[in-house]
Design a protein around this motif. Structure first.
Motif, PDB file in Angstrom:
ATOM      1  N   MET A   1      29.980  44.188 -41.570  1.00 40.70           N
ATOM      2  CA  MET A   1      28.610  43.703 -41.591  1.00 40.70           C
ATOM      3  C   MET A   1      28.093  43.589 -40.157  1.00 40.70           C
ATOM      4  O   MET A   1      28.763  43.043 -39.289  1.00 40.70           O
ATOM      5  N   LYS A   2      26.919  44.149 -39.927  1.00 37.83           N
ATOM      6  CA  LYS A   2      26.293  44.076 -38.602  1.00 37.83           C
ATOM      7  C   LYS A   2      25.917  42.627 -38.290  1.00 37.83           C
ATOM      8  O   LYS A   2      25.411  41.903 -39.143  1.00 37.83           O
ATOM      9  N   ALA A   3      26.165  42.236 -37.045  1.00 36.92           N
ATOM     10  CA  ALA A   3      25.783  40.905 -36.603  1.00 36.92           C
ATOM     11  C   ALA A   3      24.263  40.854 -36.432  1.00 36.92           C
ATOM     12  O   ALA A   3      23.668  41.817 -35.927  1.00 36.92           O
ATOM     13  N   PRO A   4      23.630  39.753 -36.847  1.00 32.80           N
ATOM     14  CA  PRO A   4      22.192  39.621 -36.591  1.00 32.80           C
ATOM     15  C   PRO A   4      21.920  39.670 -35.080  1.00 32.80           C
ATOM     16  O   PRO A   4      22.608  39.013 -34.298  1.00 32.80           O
ATOM     17  N   LEU A   5      20.945  40.459 -34.693  1.00 34.27           N
ATOM     18  CA  LEU A   5      20.615  40.597 -33.277  1.00 34.27           C
ATOM     19  C   LEU A   5      19.764  39.408 -32.831  1.00 34.27           C
ATOM     20  O   LEU A   5      19.036  38.825 -33.625  1.00 34.27           O
ATOM     21  N   PHE A   6      19.890  39.060 -31.566  1.00 37.35           N
ATOM     22  CA  PHE A   6      19.107  37.969 -31.018  1.00 37.35           C
ATOM     23  C   PHE A   6      18.848  38.214 -29.546  1.00 37.35           C
ATOM     24  O   PHE A   6      19.476  39.059 -28.913  1.00 37.35           O
ATOM     25  N   SER A   7      17.917  37.467 -29.017  1.00 38.96           N
ATOM     26  CA  SER A   7      17.576  37.468 -27.605  1.00 38.96           C
ATOM     27  C   SER A   7      17.333  36.007 -27.244  1.00 38.96           C
ATOM     28  O   SER A   7      16.405  35.390 -27.758  1.00 38.96           O
ATOM     29  N   LEU A   8      18.222  35.436 -26.393  1.00 38.63           N
ATOM     30  CA  LEU A   8      18.134  34.010 -26.071  1.00 38.63           C
ATOM     31  C   LEU A   8      18.257  33.779 -24.575  1.00 38.63           C
ATOM     32  O   LEU A   8      18.861  34.575 -23.850  1.00 38.63           O
ATOM     33  N   LYS A   9      17.729  32.658 -24.130  1.00 40.29           N
ATOM     34  CA  LYS A   9      17.806  32.259 -22.722  1.00 40.29           C
ATOM     35  C   LYS A   9      19.183  31.666 -22.434  1.00 40.29           C
ATOM     36  O   LYS A   9      19.702  30.863 -23.206  1.00 40.29           O
ATOM     37  N   ASP A  10      19.761  32.078 -21.309  1.00 45.29           N
ATOM     38  CA  ASP A  10      21.014  31.497 -20.823  1.00 45.29           C
ATOM     39  C   ASP A  10      20.647  30.212 -20.086  1.00 45.29           C
ATOM     40  O   ASP A  10      19.942  30.252 -19.073  1.00 45.29           O
ATOM     41  N   GLY A  11      21.111  29.088 -20.592  1.00 46.74           N
ATOM     42  CA  GLY A  11      20.790  27.800 -19.994  1.00 46.74           C
ATOM     43  C   GLY A  11      21.395  27.598 -18.623  1.00 46.74           C
ATOM     44  O   GLY A  11      20.963  26.721 -17.875  1.00 46.74           O
ATOM     45  N   GLN A  12      22.389  28.408 -18.269  1.00 47.23           N
ATOM     46  CA  GLN A  12      23.035  28.294 -16.960  1.00 47.23           C
ATOM     47  C   GLN A  12      22.257  29.053 -15.879  1.00 47.23           C
ATOM     48  O   GLN A  12      22.169  28.612 -14.750  1.00 47.23           O
ATOM     49  N   THR A  13      21.722  30.230 -16.234  1.00 52.90           N
ATOM     50  CA  THR A  13      21.090  31.104 -15.229  1.00 52.90           C
ATOM     51  C   THR A  13      19.579  31.241 -15.414  1.00 52.90           C
ATOM     52  O   THR A  13      18.888  31.663 -14.495  1.00 52.90           O
ATOM     53  N   GLY A  14      19.092  30.959 -16.623  1.00 51.91           N
ATOM     54  CA  GLY A  14      17.677  31.172 -16.920  1.00 51.91           C
ATOM     55  C   GLY A  14      17.369  32.593 -17.362  1.00 51.91           C
ATOM     56  O   GLY A  14      16.249  32.895 -17.751  1.00 51.91           O
ATOM     57  N   ASN A  15      18.370  33.485 -17.308  1.00 54.06           N
ATOM     58  CA  ASN A  15      18.171  34.873 -17.723  1.00 54.06           C
ATOM     59  C   ASN A  15      18.142  34.986 -19.246  1.00 54.06           C
ATOM     60  O   ASN A  15      18.739  34.169 -19.942  1.00 54.06           O
ATOM     61  N   ILE A  16      17.484  36.015 -19.735  1.00 53.40           N
ATOM     62  CA  ILE A  16      17.473  36.307 -21.168  1.00 53.40           C
ATOM     63  C   ILE A  16      18.620  37.279 -21.454  1.00 53.40           C
ATOM     64  O   ILE A  16      18.785  38.272 -20.747  1.00 53.40           O
ATOM     65  N   LEU A  17      19.398  36.979 -22.472  1.00 55.91           N
ATOM     66  CA  LEU A  17      20.476  37.883 -22.877  1.00 55.91           C
ATOM     67  C   LEU A  17      20.215  38.325 -24.312  1.00 55.91           C
ATOM     68  O   LEU A  17      19.909  37.503 -25.173  1.00 55.91           O
ATOM     69  N   ARG A  18      20.295  39.628 -24.510  1.00 56.27           N
ATOM     70  CA  ARG A  18      20.178  40.199 -25.851  1.00 56.27           C
ATOM     71  C   ARG A  18      21.589  40.540 -26.319  1.00 56.27           C
ATOM     72  O   ARG A  18      22.405  41.009 -25.511  1.00 56.27           O
TER      73      ARG A  18
END
Length: 138
Positions: A1-18
């Protein structure tokens, strides 16, 4: 089963990770909350793993379920207090937690290089169970 995709902010760096950014690596994805004793114990064990693992082969991602925290910055404050410098993505309330159909914290998923869910571990899983699953993927 494919994992649901997401795009969230890294609370440590402020960068967005997809999630797609780590395609090609095995992924350990853990949902947690700072007030939960099981999450605290789980993060401590995973911190020891993180310090020793080959970061080129394993993407180690945690998602702080901000919707289950008292304040949205509680998870980052907890991580800083314990010196954790791994990726801590901030869920938008419980959005991604709900997409993954988590029933509690901590919940850990192991994904293969194609971002398929291979293993799911509830808050009752022993760390050794997770390590056994991981060993089949690496």
């Amino acid at each position: 089963m494919k994992a649901p995709l997401f795009s969230l902010k890294d609370g440590q760096t402020g960068n967005i990770l997809r999630l797609e950014d780590v395609k090609g690596q095995v992924v350990m994805l853990t949902f947690w909350a700072s007030w939960c004793p099981d999450s605290q114990r789980d993060l401590e064990q995973k911190w020891e793993l993180y310090k020793q693992m080959d970061k080129a082969k394993l993407a180690f991602l945690t998602i702080n379920v901000t919707g289950r925290e008292g304040r949205s910055d509680d998870g980052i404050a907890y991580a800083k207090e314990h010196g954790y410098d791994f990726t801590i993505l901030l869920d938008e309330g419980t959005t991604v937690y709900d997409q993954y159909r988590c029933m509690g914290v901590p919940t850990t998923f192991l994904l293969d290089e194609e971002l398929n869910i291979k293993y799911r571990y509830s808050d009752r899983a022993a760390f050794m169970e997770i390590m056994q699953g991981l060993s089949t993927l690496l």
